[in-house]
Write a protein that holds these residues in place. Structure first.
Motif: not given
Length: 64
Positions: A9-18, A49, A53
């Motif tokens: 979940d944390a990685v997903e949020i980070t990728l979406k933000a990037k 990215l 994702l």
């Protein structure tokens, strides 16, 4: 101990933000530098990215 789901979940949020940040960056590049080469590179990074994702979302669906 942090669960695998929490990490995903944390990685997903980070990728979406990037991805969102890169999309905003394209507009800045177009406005201030007018460099199509730079825009192409950022668009390529967004595609890469997005692929990561998509893979992540598939992993989450499988409940690893």
């Amino acid at each position: 101990m942090v669960s695998d789901k929490t990490i995903l979940d944390a990685v997903e949020i980070t990728l979406k933000a990037k991805i969102t940040g890169f999309k905003r960056g394209i507009e800045t590049i177009k406005t201030y530098t007018h460099s199509e080469q730079a825009v192409d590179k950022v668009e390529f990074a967004i595609k890469e990215l997005q692929e990561v994702l998509n893979t992540l979302e598939q992993l989450k669906d499988k409940d690893i």
